[in-house]
Design a protein around this motif. Structure first.
Motif, short mmCIF file in Angstrom:
data_model
loop_
_atom_site.label_atom_id
_atom_site.label_comp_id
_atom_site.label_asym_id
_atom_site.label_seq_id
_atom_site.Cartn_x
_atom_site.Cartn_y
_atom_site.Cartn_z
N GLY A 37 69.21 33.89 39.47
CA GLY A 37 69.15 33.99 38.02
C GLY A 37 70.29 33.30 37.30
N GLY A 38 70.99 32.42 37.97
CA GLY A 38 72.10 31.71 37.34
C GLY A 38 73.28 32.60 37.00
N ARG A 39 73.37 33.75 37.68
CA ARG A 39 74.44 34.70 37.38
C ARG A 39 75.77 34.23 37.95
N ALA A 40 76.84 34.94 37.60
CA ALA A 40 78.17 34.61 38.09
C ALA A 40 78.28 34.96 39.58
N PRO A 41 79.04 34.17 40.34
CA PRO A 41 79.35 34.57 41.71
C PRO A 41 80.12 35.89 41.72
N VAL A 42 80.16 36.54 42.87
CA VAL A 42 80.86 37.82 42.99
C VAL A 42 82.12 37.66 43.82
N ALA A 43 83.06 38.59 43.60
CA ALA A 43 84.37 38.52 44.25
C ALA A 43 84.99 39.91 44.24
N PRO A 44 86.06 40.11 45.00
CA PRO A 44 86.74 41.40 44.89
C PRO A 44 87.33 41.63 43.50
N SER A 45 87.84 40.56 42.89
CA SER A 45 88.41 40.61 41.56
C SER A 45 87.96 39.38 40.79
N ALA A 46 87.97 39.46 39.47
CA ALA A 46 87.46 38.36 38.63
C ALA A 46 88.51 37.26 38.51
N LEU A 47 88.81 36.63 39.63
CA LEU A 47 89.80 35.56 39.71
C LEU A 47 89.11 34.29 40.20
N ARG A 48 89.12 33.27 39.41
CA ARG A 48 88.45 32.02 39.78
C ARG A 48 89.27 31.27 40.83
N ALA A 49 88.60 30.75 41.84
CA ALA A 49 89.26 29.96 42.87
C ALA A 49 89.45 28.53 42.39
N LYS A 50 90.63 28.02 42.60
CA LYS A 50 90.93 26.62 42.23
C LYS A 50 90.49 25.72 43.39
N THR A 51 89.19 25.53 43.48
CA THR A 51 88.63 24.73 44.55
C THR A 51 87.26 24.21 44.11
N LYS A 52 86.57 23.53 45.02
CA LYS A 52 85.29 22.88 44.71
C LYS A 52 84.17 23.48 45.55
N THR A 53 82.96 23.34 45.03
CA THR A 53 81.77 23.57 45.82
C THR A 53 80.90 22.31 45.71
N TYR A 54 79.71 22.36 46.32
CA TYR A 54 78.90 21.15 46.47
C TYR A 54 77.52 21.39 45.90
#
Length: 366
Positions: free
Chosen positions: A112-129
């Motif tokens: 559904g185009g939702r946000a990814p999940v994580a332990p905490s709402a901290l964005r990773a400074k990295t890339k995906t493909y």
């Protein structure tokens, strides 16, 4: 002296040699569905003592890269069965790496185009493909949301279900991906986990989800066909822990009673330096803590190994050595290592996505 070419066991899995094909993401599974070319690719590499597949999502939510395979549907189980049948027909052994990427994802890849999940709402400074119109590109990860505590049992269940699916698909076992800054590693490490509930804070809490997953998987399919990949100090995917030695010492002691087939340890920075000056870690002490607690899993080492380094590692007590990128261009890598034959060079432009070129067309020795 133990040789790379001596047979051994990892739990109940009999291995013809001690050379392991490490998991390698290749982005050739559109719709998260295993394909016929994947069966060819893995069967070509069946002379490895053990193949660990590319990381495979346990759920749609667990996906983080375009065209990576999954293992949550009956169709995916059937697709993987063709892969395992091909590998077994070629005399090989194969386990699937079970994966939830956590925050290393993009809204476009999520249900559904939702946000990814994580332990905490901290964005990773990295890339995906991502792949658009057949063209792949690396893009920034999306902003994640913090998982609610009530969601965590469902994620444990997703791992358990994927492990059962793996056996139904004919795999010899599974490897749980607890490394490289993905979900389980995010919960483990202070740089990604800032929770205030019983899954955050003290190291015992941060290790809770990993240990719940491992207990669920081993209860489902047996510890003797379950492996685990860990990377104590890699900075991959923007991950860091303030004090990894006691964290992994605790994890080692908790894993020992599970009767695991193997532990797969990435030494240093994934795909980079084997030692990180600013992140020292005593791997011997980590292993000693595991053995002292009664752990008997085969000890697999990984990161930048060639034949000489691998033989030295075996002499120092390792049981298995994982080779990654060399397997991309050298389907017959064990033979080349045994004969000290030259290695094919891999075409980096074909590593991620595409078709047969740079995938199933590398030559073996005559």
């Amino acid at each position: 002296m133990t040789s790379l070419f001596d047979p051994t066991h990892a739990g109940r899995i009999a291995l013809a040699n001690r050379i392991v094909m490490a998991p390698l993401t290749r982005n050739r599974a559109p719709g998260a569905q295993p394909t016929a070319p994947m069966a060819t690719y893995y069967a070509q590499r069946a002379s490895a003592g053990l193949i660990v597949t590319e990381a495979t999502a346990i759920s749609h939510q667990g996906q983080g890269y375009a065209d990576v395979p999954g293992l949550w549907s009956a169709e995916q189980v059937a697709g993987w069965k063709k892969v395992t049948d091909a590998v077994h027909a070629a005399g090989g052994r194969i386990v699937v790496q079970l994966w939830h990427v956590g925050r290393i994802s993009h809204n476009e890849l999520q249900p559904g185009g939702r946000a990814p999940v994580a332990p905490s709402a901290l964005r990773a400074k990295t890339k995906t493909y991502l792949i658009h119109d057949g063209v792949g590109a690396f893009v920034d990860t999306s902003e994640p949301r913090a998982l609610e505590r009530a969601e965590l049992p469902g994620i444990v269940e997703d791992y358990r279900r994927a492990a059962r699916h793996a056996i139904e698909a004919g795999f010899d076992g599974v490897e749980v991906h607890g490394a490289n800054g993905y979900l389980l590693d995010q919960f483990l490490k202070t740089g990604a986990n800032q929770r205030s509930d019983d899954y955050g804070g003290p190291l015992e809490n941060r290790a809770r989800l990993l240990l719940e997953v491992m207990r669920a998987v081993t209860a489902e399919i047996g510890g003797d066909r379950t492996g685990l990949r860990l990377s104590p100090v890699t900075p991959a995917n923007d991950i860091v822990d303030a004090d990894p030695q006691p964290l992994f010492g605790y994890v080692a002691k908790q894993l020992a009673p599970l009767g695991l087939a193997y532990l797969h340890i990435i030494e240093g920075a994934t795909g980079g330096p084997r030692e990180i000056a600013e992140r020292p870690f005593d791997y011997a002490a980590f292993k000693a803590a595991y053995r002292a607690a009664g752990g008997k899993a085969a000890w697999m080492v990984n990161n930048g190994y060639d034949r000489a380094l691998a033989e030295a590692a075996l002499a120092q007590g390792a049981d298995l050595v994982a080779f990654g990128k060399p397997f991309i261009a050298n389907p017959d890598l064990p033979r080349r290592l045994r004969e000290n034959a030259p290695l094919n060079e891999g075409d980096r432009s074909t590593f991620y996505g595409g078709g047969a070129r740079g995938y199933t067309d590398y030559p073996a020795l005559a």
